[in-house]
Design an enzyme around this catalytic site. Structure first.
Site, PDB file in Angstrom:
ATOM      1  N   ASN A   1       0.905  -1.220   0.139  1.00  0.00           N
ATOM      2  CA  ASN A   1      -0.116   0.087   0.159  1.00  0.00           C
ATOM      3  C   ASN A   1       0.990   1.318  -0.041  1.00  0.00           C
ATOM      4  O   ASN A   1       1.480   1.624   0.950  1.00  0.00           O
ATOM      5  CB  ASN A   1      -0.904  -0.065   1.146  1.00  0.00           C
ATOM      6  N   TRP A   2       1.072   1.801  -1.080  1.00  0.00           N
ATOM      7  CA  TRP A   2       1.924   3.102  -1.318  1.00  0.00           C
ATOM      8  C   TRP A   2       1.451   4.163  -0.733  1.00  0.00           C
ATOM      9  O   TRP A   2       2.207   5.146  -0.428  1.00  0.00           O
ATOM     10  CB  TRP A   2       2.244   3.226  -2.695  1.00  0.00           C
ATOM     11  N   LYS A   3       0.144   4.197  -0.241  1.00  0.00           N
ATOM     12  CA  LYS A   3      -0.407   5.572   0.230  1.00  0.00           C
ATOM     13  C   LYS A   3      -0.127   6.703  -0.532  1.00  0.00           C
ATOM     14  O   LYS A   3       0.006   6.438  -1.727  1.00  0.00           O
ATOM     15  CB  LYS A   3       0.013   5.732   1.676  1.00  0.00           C
TER      16      LYS A   3
ATOM     17  N   HIS B   1      -9.809   1.685   4.441  1.00  0.00           N
ATOM     18  CA  HIS B   1      -8.716   1.806   5.176  1.00  0.00           C
ATOM     19  C   HIS B   1      -8.966   2.691   6.516  1.00  0.00           C
ATOM     20  O   HIS B   1      -9.483   3.655   6.073  1.00  0.00           O
ATOM     21  CB  HIS B   1      -7.414   2.112   4.269  1.00  0.00           C
TER      22      HIS B   1
ATOM     23  N   GLU C   1      -6.955   5.100   7.441  1.00  0.00           N
ATOM     24  CA  GLU C   1      -6.706   6.270   7.165  1.00  0.00           C
ATOM     25  C   GLU C   1      -7.883   6.878   6.293  1.00  0.00           C
ATOM     26  O   GLU C   1      -8.342   8.080   6.489  1.00  0.00           O
ATOM     27  CB  GLU C   1      -5.474   6.607   6.316  1.00  0.00           C
TER      28      GLU C   1
ATOM     29  N   GLU D   1      -6.189  -4.447  10.558  1.00  0.00           N
ATOM     30  CA  GLU D   1      -5.094  -3.583  10.791  1.00  0.00           C
ATOM     31  C   GLU D   1      -5.373  -2.708  12.112  1.00  0.00           C
ATOM     32  O   GLU D   1      -6.324  -1.719  12.058  1.00  0.00           O
ATOM     33  CB  GLU D   1      -5.149  -2.726   9.432  1.00  0.00           C
TER      34      GLU D   1
ATOM     35  N   GLY E   1       1.920   2.363  10.900  1.00  0.00           N
ATOM     36  CA  GLY E   1       2.859   3.630  10.660  1.00  0.00           C
ATOM     37  C   GLY E   1       3.517   4.009  11.854  1.00  0.00           C
ATOM     38  O   GLY E   1       4.208   5.020  12.024  1.00  0.00           O
TER      39      GLY E   1
ATOM     40  N   SER F   1       2.783  -2.021  10.557  1.00  0.00           N
ATOM     41  CA  SER F   1       4.213  -1.986  10.727  1.00  0.00           C
ATOM     42  C   SER F   1       4.659  -3.512  10.550  1.00  0.00           C
ATOM     43  O   SER F   1       5.574  -3.943  11.204  1.00  0.00           O
ATOM     44  CB  SER F   1       4.506  -1.378  12.176  1.00  0.00           C
TER      45      SER F   1
ATOM     46  N   GLY G   1       2.565  -0.922   4.584  1.00  0.00           N
ATOM     47  CA  GLY G   1       2.695   0.462   4.076  1.00  0.00           C
ATOM     48  C   GLY G   1       4.219   0.767   3.918  1.00  0.00           C
ATOM     49  O   GLY G   1       4.744   0.694   2.880  1.00  0.00           O
ATOM     50  N   GLY G   2       4.660   1.223   4.925  1.00  0.00           N
ATOM     51  CA  GLY G   2       6.127   1.856   5.105  1.00  0.00           C
ATOM     52  C   GLY G   2       7.178   0.783   4.081  1.00  0.00           C
ATOM     53  O   GLY G   2       7.944   1.305   3.508  1.00  0.00           O
TER      54      GLY G   2
HETATM   55  P1  PGA Z   1       2.398   0.424   7.609  1.00  0.00           P
HETATM   56  O1  PGA Z   1       1.067   0.597   7.008  1.00  0.00           O
HETATM   57  O2  PGA Z   1       2.963  -0.855   7.138  1.00  0.00           O
HETATM   58  O3  PGA Z   1       3.371   1.284   7.284  1.00  0.00           O
HETATM   59  O4  PGA Z   1       2.149   0.566   9.195  1.00  0.00           O
HETATM   60  C1  PGA Z   1       0.068  -0.504   6.979  1.00  0.00           C
HETATM   61  C2  PGA Z   1      -1.165  -0.045   6.326  1.00  0.00           C
HETATM   62  O5  PGA Z   1      -1.863   1.041   6.456  1.00  0.00           O
HETATM   63  O6  PGA Z   1      -1.764  -0.839   5.329  1.00  0.00           O
END
Ligand code: PGA
Length: 257
Positions: free
Chosen positions: A10-12, A96, A98, A166, A172, A212, A233-234
């Site tokens: 997930n590049w966000k 998600h 976010e 999640e 994050g 994470s 994500g990261g």
């Molecule tokens: P993260 O993000 O791996 O940076 O914690 C995961 C996500 O939000 O899908």
């Protein structure tokens, strides 16, 4: 039933078209070796067409990070499922945290989006999870089960979906749920799906963990019985670390012989 693992990047809100091209060009040949794992990349709308075009004749799944449930009309700033499919998307993240927390998406909206995707044949990766306050107050399951129930209500008997557990406090933040926390929540989601639908559905549906996930913790997370992959994500922003996660997932697949 053996479920095929899925590792999803997930590049966000990251990467230009040029950066997306470079990433995809580096990813494709390496992902081709991960035959037993579904590799998906959820990219910004602006690079989706390009990533999908590059991945077209490969096993890599190109997906969007969001979409709306109406097909067209006066919805300024929104993108519909047919538009995503026109751009080459095969999958889309739904709900998600976010989107829920920053953009105010509620359970109804998430459920309607998931149902529209299923109807159109776009694979939805439906995110659920609790905040730190909810977990500390002992309300993790109330929150997560409510989110899952609302989606299942809207889906009816509808088809292929992926869930992603999640916990919001782990996204994050560098704070990962323990493998046991991940297994506990995901195992309970699977039991709930059996109760709502049936055993075949519950045993077949893939449920990912997200929050994470990194090369140094992926092994113990993937070793959990009900964890079928990760939404990352990261650690997905660089091909090298994302591929380490994909390779770790490959190692969890029992070989045929
Ligand atoms: P993260 O993000 O791996 O940076 O914690 C995961 C996500 O939000 O899908």
């Amino acid at each position: 039933m053996a479920r095929r693992p899925m590792m999803a990047a997930n590049w966000k809100m990251n990467k230009t078209i040029r950066e997306a091209q470079q990433y995809t060009a580096a990813l494709l040949p390496r992902a081709a070796d991960a035959e037993d794992v579904d590799v998906a990349v959820f990219v910004p709308f602006t690079c989706l067409h390009e990533v999908a075009r590059m991945a077209e004749d490969t096993e890599v799944i190109a997906g969007a990070q969001n979409f709306f449930y109406e097909d067209s009309g006066a919805f300024t700033g929104e993108v519909s499922v047919p538009m995503l499919q026109d751009a080459g998307a095969q999958a889309g993240i739904v709900g998600h945290s976010e989107r829920r927390e920053v953009f105010g998406e509620d359970d109804d909206m998430v459920a309607r989006k998931a149902a529209r995707a299923v109807e159109a044949g776009l694979l939805p990766v439906i995110c659920v999870g609790e905040t730190k306050e909810e977990r500390d107050a002992g309300n993790m399951w109330e929150k997560v089960s409510g989110q899952v129930r609302r989606v299942m209500e809207e889906l009816g008997e509808g088809g292929d979906v992926v869930f992603a557990y999640e916990p919001i406090w782990a996204i994050g933040t560098g704070e990962t749920a323990t493998p046991e926390d991940a297994q506990d929540a995901i195992g309970r989601i699977r039991e709930l799906l059996e109760e709502i639908r049936d055993e075949g559905f519950a045993e077949g549906v893939r449920i990912l963990y997200g929050g994470s996930v990194k090369p140094d913790n992926v092994g113990e997370i993937m070793a959990q019985e009900d964890v079928d992959g990760a939404l990352v994500g990261g650690a997905s922003l660089e091909v090298e670390s994302f591929m380490q996660l994909v390779e770790a997932a490959t190692e969890t697949v029992p070989s045929d012989g």
